[in-house]
Design an enzyme around this catalytic site. Structure first.
Site, PDB file in Angstrom:
ATOM      1  CD  GLU A 104      -1.936 -10.123   4.716  1.00  0.00           C
ATOM      2  OE1 GLU A 104      -1.838  -9.287   5.659  1.00  0.00           O
ATOM      3  OE2 GLU A 104      -2.495  -9.863   3.625  1.00  0.00           O
ATOM      4  CG  HIS A 155      -1.721  -1.353   1.233  1.00  0.00           C
ATOM      5  ND1 HIS A 155      -2.785  -1.653   0.421  1.00  0.00           N
ATOM      6  CD2 HIS A 155      -1.468  -2.472   1.965  1.00  0.00           C
ATOM      7  CE1 HIS A 155      -3.183  -2.907   0.670  1.00  0.00           C
ATOM      8  NE2 HIS A 155      -2.404  -3.426   1.593  1.00  0.00           N
ATOM      9  CD  GLU A 159      -2.231  -3.712   4.903  1.00  0.00           C
ATOM     10  OE1 GLU A 159      -3.445  -3.493   4.677  1.00  0.00           O
ATOM     11  OE2 GLU A 159      -1.578  -4.603   4.328  1.00  0.00           O
ATOM     12  CG  HIS A 206       0.407  -6.825   2.311  1.00  0.00           C
ATOM     13  ND1 HIS A 206      -0.435  -5.910   1.748  1.00  0.00           N
ATOM     14  CD2 HIS A 206       1.336  -7.123   1.371  1.00  0.00           C
ATOM     15  CE1 HIS A 206      -0.050  -5.669   0.509  1.00  0.00           C
ATOM     16  NE2 HIS A 206       1.030  -6.385   0.244  1.00  0.00           N
TER      17      HIS A 206
HETATM   18 ZN    ZN Z   1      -2.307  -5.266   2.542  1.00  0.00          ZN
END
Ligand code: ZN
Length: 510
Positions: free
Chosen positions: A474, A343, A358, A411
């Site tokens: 993640e 992002h 995030e 992430h």
């Molecule tokens: Zn993400």
């Protein structure tokens, strides 16, 4: 107040500039959301974005950046993300094979079928370009652009002419030494530049600029060329005594003792006192192997050499956690890791329970991971290192055109409907990346103690379109109150970075 004195220079400038503008080459943008900046470099301010297939007049070129004209305004874009159409040669699009048996493929990819060849100097017409691939009229196939050259039947403004116009010899700013068998010297600072010469392992050359991981060097015949930064070492030309170096004793570190830093921004010094020069800094939770203790100070292994840290700001422990298999003592020298902080900019990613973004966590983690990897001797590339929007296609394009050995997309997770979901998981897309995924996942769990959600197949653009070993990590759930608090501590990002680093150490040691 003589007006004529003011008018004349203006007239002169107009006459001088006019032809250049009329015959401008065109830049065709190759990716979406390409940043336009105020100057030729990533550190210049962004003023806007342009998109794939948009075409602009080129005003000038500098350091592998192009100044283009956008609705009458000027801005700079990265040349390696554009395709330059020469003004006069636009119509012709004729290319000549540089090699014998150049493969003609069924589609623009190395994975596609080969059903023909071009011989050296064979001329073909190209109808379109996709990334690094050219569609040709011959057998209606594709060839890789690295192996063909535009034919020169009608191109009045060859780049060579421009080089001649640069009058003054540029000053060298440092020296590099080749650390690969044979290194290509190219006409431009990217792998698409023509090979103009080759230099060999151990050869040294002065460089006059360093742009985007490429060095522009001076050749012995006085010419200039570009070499890949990841295949050379910078040579320290300042005659200073080297920092204390340990003789290489890689096979068996005598001592498994490590120190763990208690505070952020801990200074690492050249010698065992606070009057010694600071050679680096470390974050809370980072660990370093101990070479020896000197009074109140520890001499530690640092970036392939040694550094000193004060004994009163570290915790001593006899070894790394037993379940980490001692991988902490390895090295990532010679490896290049591309860190992709998920992002950024207008894309904030998931939003945590307390409102944290995030995109902020991924960037902080990327920076922490960069340090951890560099401490182990790795070379690190960053898909972004500020809070800015970078499209997915730029990220995968960057990876595919880079020297990265591994691509890691960072992430943080969110499950607003299952707010108690927690833990870490690792996604791979290509089966080939499964072993890497397992070893990174295992080491992240060891380092953080978070819930192990395992390794899964995931159909995500940045790993699917990636030709390098690529994973999407993640690193915890922002939707879980406690886990978000854990993630917000600097110590967490250091720990998870250490876990990822250990995973890579283990992966490359096999
Ligand atoms: Zn993400």
């Amino acid at each position: 107040m003589s007006t004529i004195r003011h008018v004349l220079p203006v007239l002169f400038v107009l006459i001088f500039l006019f032809p250049a503008l009329t015959y401008a080459d065109k830049a065709v943008i190759q990716v979406d959301n390409l940043n336009v900046r105020t100057g030729p470099g990533l550190n210049y301010e962004r003023t806007g974005q342009v998109n794939k297939a948009e075409t602009f007049d080129i005003i000038k070129e500098k350091d592998n950046w192009l100044q283009i004209s956008i609705n009458g305004k000027q801005g700079w874009v990265a040349k390696w993300l554009t395709k330059v159409n020469k003004s006069e040669a636009v119509q012709s699009n004729k290319y000549q094979s540089k090699v014998d048996y150049l493969r003609i493929r069924s589609s623009p990819s190395f994975d596609s079928q080969v059903y023909g060849h071009l011989m050296r100097d064979q001329v073909v017409q190209s109808t379109k370009q996709e990334g690094e691939w050219l569609k040709i009229d011959h057998k209606n196939g594709w060839v890789h652009a690295d192996y063909v050259t535009a034919t020169k039947d009608q191109a009045p403004s060859e780049p060579k002419e421009e080089e001649k116009k640069e009058p003054e010899p540029q000053k060298s700013i440092g020296k590099i030494k080749v650390r690969t068998n044979v290194l290509n010297v190219r006409s431009a600072g990217n792998t698409k530049g023509d090979i103009v010469s080759k230099i060999r392992n151990g050869d040294m050359a002065e460089y006059i600029s360093n742009v985007n991981d490429w060095y522009q060097i001076k050749l012995q015949n006085g010419q200039k060329g570009w070499v890949a930064g990841w295949l050379v070492d910078e040579v320290n030309t300042v005659s200073m005594p080297d920092p204390p170096k340990e003789p290489p004793k890689k096979p068996a570190p005598e001592n498994k003792q490590v120190v763990e830093l208690k505070y952020n921004h801990t200074n690492l010094r050249k010698g065992p006192s606070t009057t010694n020069q600071v050679v680096g800094s470390g974050q809370q939770g980072e660990t370093f192997p101990v070479i020896e203790k000197q009074g109140e100070w520890y001499k530690i292994q640092y970036k392939g050499g040694a550094a000193f840290v004060a004994g009163w700001i570290v915790k001593e422990s006899t070894s790394t956690k037993p379940d980490q298999q001692g991988t902490i003592n390895g090295s990532l020298k010679g490896k290049t890791i591309l860190i992709d902080a998920g992002h950024g900019g207008r894309d904030s990613g998931a939003i945590g329970r307390s409102g944290s973004y995030e995109k902020t966590h991924t960037l902080q983690t990327a920076q922490s991971l960069k340090k951890a990897l560099e401490n182990k001797g790795a070379k690190v590339l960053m898909a972004r290192d500020v809070d800015e929007y970078v499209s997915l296609s730029i990220r995968s394009y960057y990876s595919n055109s880079s020297s990265a050995d591994v691509f890691l997309s960072l992430h943080y997770n969110s499950a607003p409907k299952h707010v108690s979901a927690s833990g870490i998981n690792t996604y791979y897309y290509h089966n080939r990346d499964k072993p890497l995924a397992s070893v990174i996942q295992k080491n992240m769990i060891n380092a953080t103690g978070l819930k192990n959600r395992g390794v899964q197949y995931g159909n995500f653009h940045v790993i699917r379109e990636n030709k390098k070993p690529a994973l999407l990590l993640e690193l915890g759930f922002l939707s879980d109150i406690t886990e978000e608090q854990t993630i917000q501590k600097t110590g967490y990002k250091t720990k998870v970075s250490q876990g990822i680093t250990n995973g890579l150490l283990e992966y490359f040691s096999k």
